[in-house]
Design a protein around this motif. Structure first.
Motif, PDB file in Angstrom:
ATOM      1  N   ALA A 111      70.293  93.004  10.089  1.00  0.00           N
ATOM      2  CA  ALA A 111      70.654  92.177   8.941  1.00  0.00           C
ATOM      3  C   ALA A 111      70.524  92.945   7.635  1.00  0.00           C
ATOM      4  O   ALA A 111      71.176  92.618   6.644  1.00  0.00           O
ATOM      5  CB  ALA A 111      69.790  90.919   8.903  1.00  0.00           C
ATOM      6  N   GLU A 112      69.681  93.985   7.629  1.00  0.00           N
ATOM      7  CA  GLU A 112      69.532  94.786   6.417  1.00  0.00           C
ATOM      8  C   GLU A 112      70.813  95.509   6.028  1.00  0.00           C
ATOM      9  O   GLU A 112      70.990  95.908   4.881  1.00  0.00           O
ATOM     10  CB  GLU A 112      68.379  95.791   6.567  1.00  0.00           C
ATOM     11  N   LYS A 113      71.748  95.676   6.976  1.00  0.00           N
ATOM     12  CA  LYS A 113      73.037  96.295   6.635  1.00  0.00           C
ATOM     13  C   LYS A 113      73.848  95.404   5.697  1.00  0.00           C
ATOM     14  O   LYS A 113      74.685  95.890   4.944  1.00  0.00           O
ATOM     15  CB  LYS A 113      73.858  96.545   7.908  1.00  0.00           C
ATOM     16  N   ARG A 114      73.643  94.102   5.820  1.00  0.00           N
ATOM     17  CA  ARG A 114      74.328  93.077   5.032  1.00  0.00           C
ATOM     18  C   ARG A 114      75.767  92.847   5.465  1.00  0.00           C
ATOM     19  O   ARG A 114      76.257  91.736   5.395  1.00  0.00           O
ATOM     20  CB  ARG A 114      74.262  93.381   3.525  1.00  0.00           C
ATOM     21  N   GLN A 115      76.461  93.851   5.916  1.00  0.00           N
ATOM     22  CA  GLN A 115      77.801  93.643   6.457  1.00  0.00           C
ATOM     23  C   GLN A 115      78.144  94.777   7.421  1.00  0.00           C
ATOM     24  O   GLN A 115      77.600  95.863   7.341  1.00  0.00           O
ATOM     25  CB  GLN A 115      78.848  93.566   5.348  1.00  0.00           C
ATOM     26  N   GLY A 116      79.051  94.456   8.350  1.00  0.00           N
ATOM     27  CA  GLY A 116      79.481  95.463   9.310  1.00  0.00           C
ATOM     28  C   GLY A 116      78.767  95.390  10.642  1.00  0.00           C
ATOM     29  O   GLY A 116      78.883  96.304  11.458  1.00  0.00           O
ATOM     30  N   ALA A 117      78.025  94.293  10.898  1.00  0.00           N
ATOM     31  CA  ALA A 117      77.288  94.166  12.162  1.00  0.00           C
ATOM     32  C   ALA A 117      77.643  92.877  12.883  1.00  0.00           C
ATOM     33  O   ALA A 117      76.792  92.228  13.504  1.00  0.00           O
ATOM     34  CB  ALA A 117      75.787  94.237  11.905  1.00  0.00           C
ATOM     35  N   GLY A 118      78.893  92.468  12.803  1.00  0.00           N
ATOM     36  CA  GLY A 118      79.344  91.309  13.557  1.00  0.00           C
ATOM     37  C   GLY A 118      78.622  90.039  13.160  1.00  0.00           C
ATOM     38  O   GLY A 118      78.448  89.739  11.978  1.00  0.00           O
ATOM     39  N   GLU A 119      78.192  89.289  14.168  1.00  0.00           N
ATOM     40  CA  GLU A 119      77.549  88.005  13.906  1.00  0.00           C
ATOM     41  C   GLU A 119      76.250  88.144  13.123  1.00  0.00           C
ATOM     42  O   GLU A 119      75.826  87.208  12.430  1.00  0.00           O
ATOM     43  CB  GLU A 119      77.294  87.273  15.216  1.00  0.00           C
ATOM     44  N   ILE A 120      75.614  89.306  13.211  1.00  0.00           N
ATOM     45  CA  ILE A 120      74.389  89.532  12.448  1.00  0.00           C
ATOM     46  C   ILE A 120      74.651  89.401  10.955  1.00  0.00           C
ATOM     47  O   ILE A 120      73.751  89.054  10.178  1.00  0.00           O
ATOM     48  CB  ILE A 120      73.778  90.904  12.795  1.00  0.00           C
ATOM     49  N   ASP A 121      75.896  89.638  10.526  1.00  0.00           N
ATOM     50  CA  ASP A 121      76.245  89.452   9.115  1.00  0.00           C
ATOM     51  C   ASP A 121      75.970  88.012   8.664  1.00  0.00           C
ATOM     52  O   ASP A 121      75.636  87.779   7.497  1.00  0.00           O
ATOM     53  CB  ASP A 121      77.716  89.778   8.863  1.00  0.00           C
ATOM     54  N   GLY A 122      76.125  87.054   9.580  1.00  0.00           N
ATOM     55  CA  GLY A 122      75.836  85.668   9.232  1.00  0.00           C
ATOM     56  C   GLY A 122      74.367  85.454   8.920  1.00  0.00           C
ATOM     57  O   GLY A 122      74.011  84.688   8.016  1.00  0.00           O
ATOM     58  N   LEU A 123      73.476  86.138   9.671  1.00  0.00           N
ATOM     59  CA  LEU A 123      72.048  86.064   9.399  1.00  0.00           C
ATOM     60  C   LEU A 123      71.717  86.734   8.070  1.00  0.00           C
ATOM     61  O   LEU A 123      70.848  86.262   7.317  1.00  0.00           O
ATOM     62  CB  LEU A 123      71.262  86.713  10.535  1.00  0.00           C
ATOM     63  N   ALA A 124      72.419  87.821   7.787  1.00  0.00           N
ATOM     64  CA  ALA A 124      72.227  88.485   6.497  1.00  0.00           C
ATOM     65  C   ALA A 124      72.590  87.550   5.352  1.00  0.00           C
ATOM     66  O   ALA A 124      71.902  87.513   4.316  1.00  0.00           O
ATOM     67  CB  ALA A 124      73.072  89.758   6.435  1.00  0.00           C
ATOM     68  N   GLN A 125      73.649  86.769   5.520  1.00  0.00           N
ATOM     69  CA  GLN A 125      74.043  85.806   4.493  1.00  0.00           C
ATOM     70  C   GLN A 125      72.916  84.800   4.249  1.00  0.00           C
ATOM     71  O   GLN A 125      72.634  84.438   3.103  1.00  0.00           O
ATOM     72  CB  GLN A 125      75.300  85.048   4.924  1.00  0.00           C
ATOM     73  N   THR A 126      72.288  84.343   5.321  1.00  0.00           N
ATOM     74  CA  THR A 126      71.200  83.387   5.169  1.00  0.00           C
ATOM     75  C   THR A 126      70.018  84.021   4.449  1.00  0.00           C
ATOM     76  O   THR A 126      69.399  83.400   3.573  1.00  0.00           O
ATOM     77  CB  THR A 126      70.757  82.840   6.540  1.00  0.00           C
ATOM     78  N   GLU A 127      69.686  85.259   4.813  1.00  0.00           N
ATOM     79  CA  GLU A 127      68.606  85.964   4.113  1.00  0.00           C
ATOM     80  C   GLU A 127      68.877  86.021   2.613  1.00  0.00           C
ATOM     81  O   GLU A 127      68.011  85.683   1.790  1.00  0.00           O
ATOM     82  CB  GLU A 127      68.468  87.396   4.650  1.00  0.00           C
ATOM     83  N   VAL A 128      70.057  86.473   2.245  1.00  0.00           N
ATOM     84  CA  VAL A 128      70.405  86.639   0.835  1.00  0.00           C
ATOM     85  C   VAL A 128      70.338  85.303   0.095  1.00  0.00           C
ATOM     86  O   VAL A 128      69.825  85.218  -1.030  1.00  0.00           O
ATOM     87  CB  VAL A 128      71.804  87.267   0.701  1.00  0.00           C
ATOM     88  N   ALA A 129      70.843  84.260   0.732  1.00  0.00           N
ATOM     89  CA  ALA A 129      70.854  82.945   0.091  1.00  0.00           C
ATOM     90  C   ALA A 129      69.432  82.425  -0.131  1.00  0.00           C
ATOM     91  O   ALA A 129      69.119  81.864  -1.188  1.00  0.00           O
ATOM     92  CB  ALA A 129      71.656  81.962   0.931  1.00  0.00           C
ATOM     93  N   LEU A 130      68.550  82.592   0.852  1.00  0.00           N
ATOM     94  CA  LEU A 130      67.163  82.149   0.691  1.00  0.00           C
ATOM     95  C   LEU A 130      66.455  82.972  -0.380  1.00  0.00           C
ATOM     96  O   LEU A 130      65.670  82.428  -1.178  1.00  0.00           O
ATOM     97  CB  LEU A 130      66.427  82.242   2.024  1.00  0.00           C
ATOM     98  N   ASP A 131      66.734  84.259  -0.405  1.00  0.00           N
ATOM     99  CA  ASP A 131      66.135  85.101  -1.453  1.00  0.00           C
ATOM    100  C   ASP A 131      66.567  84.625  -2.837  1.00  0.00           C
ATOM    101  O   ASP A 131      65.809  84.691  -3.798  1.00  0.00           O
ATOM    102  CB  ASP A 131      66.547  86.559  -1.265  1.00  0.00           C
ATOM    103  N   GLY A 132      67.793  84.126  -2.912  1.00  0.00           N
ATOM    104  CA  GLY A 132      68.352  83.749  -4.201  1.00  0.00           C
ATOM    105  C   GLY A 132      67.730  82.520  -4.828  1.00  0.00           C
ATOM    106  O   GLY A 132      67.886  82.303  -6.040  1.00  0.00           O
ATOM    107  N   ILE A 133      67.023  81.702  -4.039  1.00  0.00           N
ATOM    108  CA  ILE A 133      66.419  80.494  -4.614  1.00  0.00           C
ATOM    109  C   ILE A 133      64.923  80.675  -4.864  1.00  0.00           C
ATOM    110  O   ILE A 133      64.248  79.743  -5.287  1.00  0.00           O
ATOM    111  CB  ILE A 133      66.663  79.253  -3.722  1.00  0.00           C
ATOM    112  N   GLY A 134      64.419  81.874  -4.615  1.00  0.00           N
ATOM    113  CA  GLY A 134      63.049  82.185  -4.992  1.00  0.00           C
ATOM    114  C   GLY A 134      61.969  81.525  -4.166  1.00  0.00           C
ATOM    115  O   GLY A 134      60.817  81.426  -4.605  1.00  0.00           O
ATOM    116  N   VAL A 135      62.285  81.081  -2.973  1.00  0.00           N
ATOM    117  CA  VAL A 135      61.292  80.449  -2.121  1.00  0.00           C
ATOM    118  C   VAL A 135      60.395  81.512  -1.490  1.00  0.00           C
ATOM    119  O   VAL A 135      60.786  82.677  -1.348  1.00  0.00           O
ATOM    120  CB  VAL A 135      62.007  79.629  -1.013  1.00  0.00           C
ATOM    121  N   ASP A 136      59.171  81.122  -1.122  1.00  0.00           N
ATOM    122  CA  ASP A 136      58.325  81.999  -0.316  1.00  0.00           C
ATOM    123  C   ASP A 136      58.948  82.075   1.067  1.00  0.00           C
ATOM    124  O   ASP A 136      59.062  81.051   1.759  1.00  0.00           O
ATOM    125  CB  ASP A 136      56.902  81.445  -0.221  1.00  0.00           C
TER     126      ASP A 136
END
Length: 293
Positions: A111-136
């Motif tokens: 997921a650290e690649k953020r893109q280019g890893a197939g379905e794992i890209d979807g998990l990367a999207q979730t990581e980025v979105a959660l990071d964006g709202i400042g939650v623990d």
């Protein structure tokens, strides 16, 4: 503490729920079919019927929750990344609107690649979105699940696994129960805040050749492995009824990590978990593959 658990009957979620119950917590479990819960467990949890792709339903189901173990549900549509995006919208809205204090998110190595890893890209999207709202939040970057082998029982019975990764390329393999243990430890620990990445690498990195040898020894059945072309894998997935986007999402999880990929977190005592593939395979696969003459 009120803890919500998603996918509570899944490979990881079922262990998370059981561990929380043993810790004296009564978790709120979110699932489409509450009837799938074991009868004895139903008395120990608060079950809420919900589709994790339905943001309104997830917001309602997580009202008054202090922490959540979030797993993007297995995509069921023609476009896996679109399904992940819908799940991402749901968890972000729930956390923001209900002011949920902390999230433990089941992500993946890659997921650290953020893109280019197939379905794992979807998990990367979730990581980025959660990071964006400042939650623990703690993102669990998990290795390859042992339980993925249960999806290949026919190939195991035939004695040959087919993969598109180089047969001598090592990668982390991990037992879902060990992931659950890390997740529950994070959920219950008061001693962290902010954003964290916690890799869960299993006891050791394994090549597919080593996996075949381990499975042979553990099951008593001779199992080999061969590398096939990407297009041959696409053809197999197509024959199984998958559409183009689903096929590319699956293939990309291998092709995106097979060249010049280095995990963000190196293996360490923090990322290493105990259950071996040999022990898991002896317990979970040997009897399912039938008697060996």
């Amino acid at each position: 503490m009120q803890i919500a658990v998603t996918t509570p009957t899944g490979n990881v979620g079922r262990h998370v729920v059981a561990m929380l119950v043993r810790a004296g917590v009564r978790p709120r479990v979110l699932l489409r079919e509450p009837g799938r819960l074991a009868p004895g467990l139903r008395r120990e949890v608060d079950a809420v019927q919900v589709d994790q792709h339905d943001a309104e339903a997830v917001v309602a189901a997580t009202n008054d929750v202090d922490a959540v173990f979030w797993v993007d549900p297995t995509p069921g549509g023609e476009d896996p990344l679109a399904d992940h995006a819908r799940a991402t919208t749901a968890v972000v809205r729930a956390v923001a609107e209900n002011r949920i204090g902390r999230v433990v998110f089941q992500s993946s190595v890659g997921a650290e690649k953020r893109q280019g890893a197939g379905e794992i890209d979807g998990l990367a999207q979730t990581e980025v979105a959660l990071d964006g709202i400042g939650v623990d939040v703690t993102h669990l970057r998990c290795g390859y699940f042992f339980t993925n082998l249960e999806l290949q029982l026919d190939a195991l019975r035939a004695g040959c696994l087919q993969v598109i990764l180089p047969l001598d390329q090592p990668m982390p393999w991990v037992a879902p129960r060990d992931i659950a243990e890390v997740a529950v430890t994070r959920l219950l620990s008061p001693d962290w805040s902010g954003r964290h990445v916690q890799a869960v690498h299993g006891p050791g990195d394994l090549t597919w050749r080593e996996v075949a040898e381990i499975l042979t020894e553990a099951t008593g059945r001779r199992i080999g492995v061969e590398r096939i072309t990407d297009d041959a894998m696409r053809a197999q997935l197509g024959q199984a009824g998958l559409g183009d986007k689903a096929i590319e999402a699956i293939v990309g999880m291998s092709t995106g990590l097979r060249e010049d990929f280095v995990p963000e977190q190196p293996r360490s005592v923090r990322t290493t978990t105990p259950t071996t593939l040999a022990a898991w395979a002896y317990e979970r696969l040997r009897h399912r593959l039938g008697d060996v003459s």
